[in-house]
Each structure stands twice: as structure tokens, then as C-alpha cells.
Write a protein that holds these residues in place. Structure first.
Motif, PDB file in Angstrom:
ATOM      1  N   ALA A  93      -5.807   0.749  -0.666  1.00 40.96           N
ATOM      2  CA  ALA A  93      -5.957   1.544   0.550  1.00 40.96           C
ATOM      3  C   ALA A  93      -7.161   1.070   1.365  1.00 40.96           C
ATOM      4  N   LEU A  94      -8.261   0.787   0.675  1.00 42.52           N
ATOM      5  CA  LEU A  94      -9.465   0.297   1.354  1.00 42.52           C
ATOM      6  C   LEU A  94      -9.249  -1.110   1.916  1.00 42.52           C
ATOM      7  N   LEU A  95      -8.605  -1.977   1.132  1.00 46.76           N
ATOM      8  CA  LEU A  95      -8.342  -3.338   1.606  1.00 46.76           C
ATOM      9  C   LEU A  95      -7.449  -3.325   2.852  1.00 46.76           C
ATOM     10  N   SER A  96      -6.388  -2.532   2.822  1.00 49.04           N
ATOM     11  CA  SER A  96      -5.478  -2.463   3.956  1.00 49.04           C
ATOM     12  C   SER A  96      -6.193  -1.956   5.208  1.00 49.04           C
ATOM     13  N   PHE A  97      -7.034  -0.944   5.040  1.00 49.05           N
ATOM     14  CA  PHE A  97      -7.770  -0.410   6.187  1.00 49.05           C
ATOM     15  C   PHE A  97      -8.750  -1.446   6.727  1.00 49.05           C
ATOM     16  N   ALA A  98      -9.448  -2.144   5.820  1.00 50.42           N
ATOM     17  CA  ALA A  98     -10.403  -3.171   6.247  1.00 50.42           C
ATOM     18  C   ALA A  98      -9.694  -4.314   6.963  1.00 50.42           C
ATOM     19  N   TYR A  99      -8.529  -4.739   6.461  1.00 53.24           N
ATOM     20  CA  TYR A  99      -7.794  -5.828   7.102  1.00 53.24           C
ATOM     21  C   TYR A  99      -7.284  -5.420   8.483  1.00 53.24           C
ATOM     22  N   SER A 100      -6.859  -4.168   8.622  1.00 49.98           N
ATOM     23  CA  SER A 100      -6.395  -3.719   9.936  1.00 49.98           C
ATOM     24  C   SER A 100      -7.546  -3.697  10.931  1.00 49.98           C
ATOM     25  N   MET A 101      -8.739  -3.306  10.480  1.00 52.79           N
ATOM     26  CA  MET A 101      -9.916  -3.328  11.347  1.00 52.79           C
ATOM     27  C   MET A 101     -10.274  -4.757  11.747  1.00 52.79           C
ATOM     28  N   LEU A 102     -10.216  -5.659  10.779  1.00 53.85           N
ATOM     29  CA  LEU A 102     -10.559  -7.054  11.044  1.00 53.85           C
ATOM     30  C   LEU A 102      -9.564  -7.685  12.018  1.00 53.85           C
ATOM     31  N   ALA A 103      -8.273  -7.400  11.844  1.00 54.69           N
ATOM     32  CA  ALA A 103      -7.255  -7.933  12.751  1.00 54.69           C
ATOM     33  C   ALA A 103      -7.470  -7.414  14.175  1.00 54.69           C
ATOM     34  N   ARG A 104      -7.827  -6.160  14.291  1.00 54.59           N
ATOM     35  CA  ARG A 104      -8.065  -5.581  15.618  1.00 54.59           C
ATOM     36  C   ARG A 104      -9.269  -6.232  16.296  1.00 54.59           C
TER      37      ARG A 104
END
Length: 266
Positions: A93-104
Motif C-alpha cells: 500500500a505504501l509502495l503503490s502510494f509512493a509510486y503514484s506520487m512519484l509518477a505525478r
């Protein structure tokens, strides 16, 4: 891809240096050696499918070690493999949230310098997918997103109370969890940006002092007040500085440096 594997290896090597007692050093060193062996193969390959295969193999080796980097809250945060859409455990859950932030953030940076974030290379273009942003973020995943996730767990910035399991099995951050993670994200961006700018100023000043055309170069730099702008960002704007907000400025710097090389023949 080369940068992604190189940085993944760096994360493992750093763990063996910073935490030699609680982490399995031999396992991490062995994986680091395997990732290092993949680097020349990636560098010399010109086949996209082969590159994707090498990337996938390296990513699997790296993720096999990720759970060993979790030193605190081990009962609540266990990583047994990547799961997404939806993430099925707290770490994912943390990895997915961090990756979505990084992509944005990467998409915003690309747009700021006039590049289309939807036209990618290794990530094939699909309707609604910012493929170039996904390409750009690959080498930042381990060194930026993964390390932040591990730090948030080990420093107990994020705890089990910040995550909630949904009826469909997905695990998501609560409102308080998102707030805590976003605060850590912003703090890391400030720290990294200040380091990058200070390092850039030092390197640029050193190169400038060695130049045979110091007078000509100084005139060009004075026209855009480059050093004053960088000093302002580094010293006066620390509170709200953004790692991606200075991309247009750095692109301008690169164009000036290129112009100098043309003029001086360096």
C-alpha cells in the motif's frame, strides 16, 4: 533501466553500510553482485524485449531483499512480493502510494519543460497513461520512493493504524496516513533539492574558475544572473523548495553551458 538497477543496488549497499548488524549482509551483498553483473548486459543491449527481461529479473532479485530492510514493526509490515491494483498488504500500500506520487511529480516536471508525458519509450503509449513519466520515474523508484517507504516504517512515521483493509482485500492509507506520508515526502524533497543545488553550485563554480574564457563566460552568466538565482533557491527558499520546480531553470543552465562549449570549443 541502467539507472534503475544501479540505484537498486545502491539501496542494498547502503543498507549493509548503515545497518551491518540487523540486516543479512551476505544475502544483500550477493544480490548486489548479481545486479552489478546485469549492468554491462543492460548497457550493451539494443533489444527492447531483452532489456525488459533484464529489468524484470533485476527487479525480482531486488524485491526479494526488500523485506530484510524493514527493521522495525516487523509484525505489521511484512513484504512477501509486489502486489498492486489493489495492494494487498501494508508495505505494498505504501509502495503503490509512493509510486503514484512519484509518477505525478515526473509528469509535472515533463510538462514544465515542454515534453509530452504521454509519449513514452519503454512504456508503450496507452490512452490515459503517462508513459514518458513512467519511463522517467523508473530510476528513481528505489532510491527515492522505496527508501522513503522503508524510512517511514523504520522511523515509525507510518504505523499499522495509518492503514486500513477494505472489503475487497485492498489495503489503503487512511486520511491520517496519507497526511503523515505526504509530510515525509515533502520533507525529503526539500532535503534532496538543497543538496543537489549546493552540489551544482560547487561544481559549476569550480569549472568556471578553470575556464580560459572566464571573462566571456561571466558576461553570459551575468545576463541571466544564474548564480544569484541558484543562491536564492538554495539559501532563501529552503522552506518551500521543490525538487521538480527547478527543472526549467536547470534546462536553462544546460543550454547556457552548451552555448559556452560552442563558443570556447571545450
Amino acid at each position: 533501466i541502467l539507472g534503475k538497477v544501479y540505484n537498486a543496488r545502491g539501496v542494498l549497499e547502503r543498507a549493509t553500510r548503515d545497518h551491518p548488524q540487523p540486516v543479512p549482509v551476505e544475502k544483500l551483498k550477493r544480490t548486489s553482485t548479481q545486479l552489478a553483473a546485469a549492468l554491462p548486459l543492460i548497457q550493451t543491449s539494443d533489444d527492447p524485449e531483452q532489456l525488459r527481461g533484464l529489468e524484470g529479473e533485476a527487479a525480482q532479485r531486488y524485491f526479494d531483499c526488500l523485506n530484510d530492510l524493514i527493521l522495525q514493526q516487523k509484525q505489521d509490515f511484512v513484504f512477501e512480493g509486489r502486489s498492486r491494483r489493489p495492494p494487498l498488504d501494508n508495505v505494498n500500500a505504501l509502495l503503490s502510494f509512493a509510486y503514484s506520487m512519484l509518477a505525478r511529480e515526473c509528469a509535472s516536471a515533463l510538462t514544465a519543460v515542454g515534453l509530452d508525458p504521454y509519449v513514452g519509450f519503454m512504456h508503450r503509449p496507452r490512452p490515459g497513461r503517462k508513459s514518458l513519466a513512467l519511463d522517467l520515474m523508473e530510476e528513481l523508484r528505489a532510491v527515492y520512493a522505496d527508501r522513503l517507504v522503508i524510512s517511514c516504517i523504520n522511523q515509525k512515521i507510518i504505523t499499522a493504524k495509518h492503514l486500513q483493509k477494505q472489503e475487497n482485500g485492498a489495503v489503503l492509507l487512511t486520511d491520517d496516513g496519507r497526511k503523515a506520508f505526504l509530510t515525509a515526502w515533502q520533507n525529503k524533497k526539500k532535503e534532496e533539492q538543497i543538496k543537489d543545488l549546493q552540489s551544482f553550485i560547487q561544481r559549476f563554480s569550480a569549472n568556471k574558475s578553470k575556464s580560459k574564457q572566464a571573462t566571456s563566460r561571466k558576461k553570459m552568466l551575468d545576463n541571466i544572473q544564474l548564480e544569484e538565482m541558484l543562491t536564492f533557491f538554495s539559501n532563501e527558499y529552503k522552506v518551500c523548495i521543490n525538487i521538480f520546480s527547478v527543472f526549467p531553470l536547470l534546462c536553462r543552465v544546460l543550454s547556457v553551458i552548451t552555448a559556452e562549449q560552442i563558443v570556447t570549443g571545450d
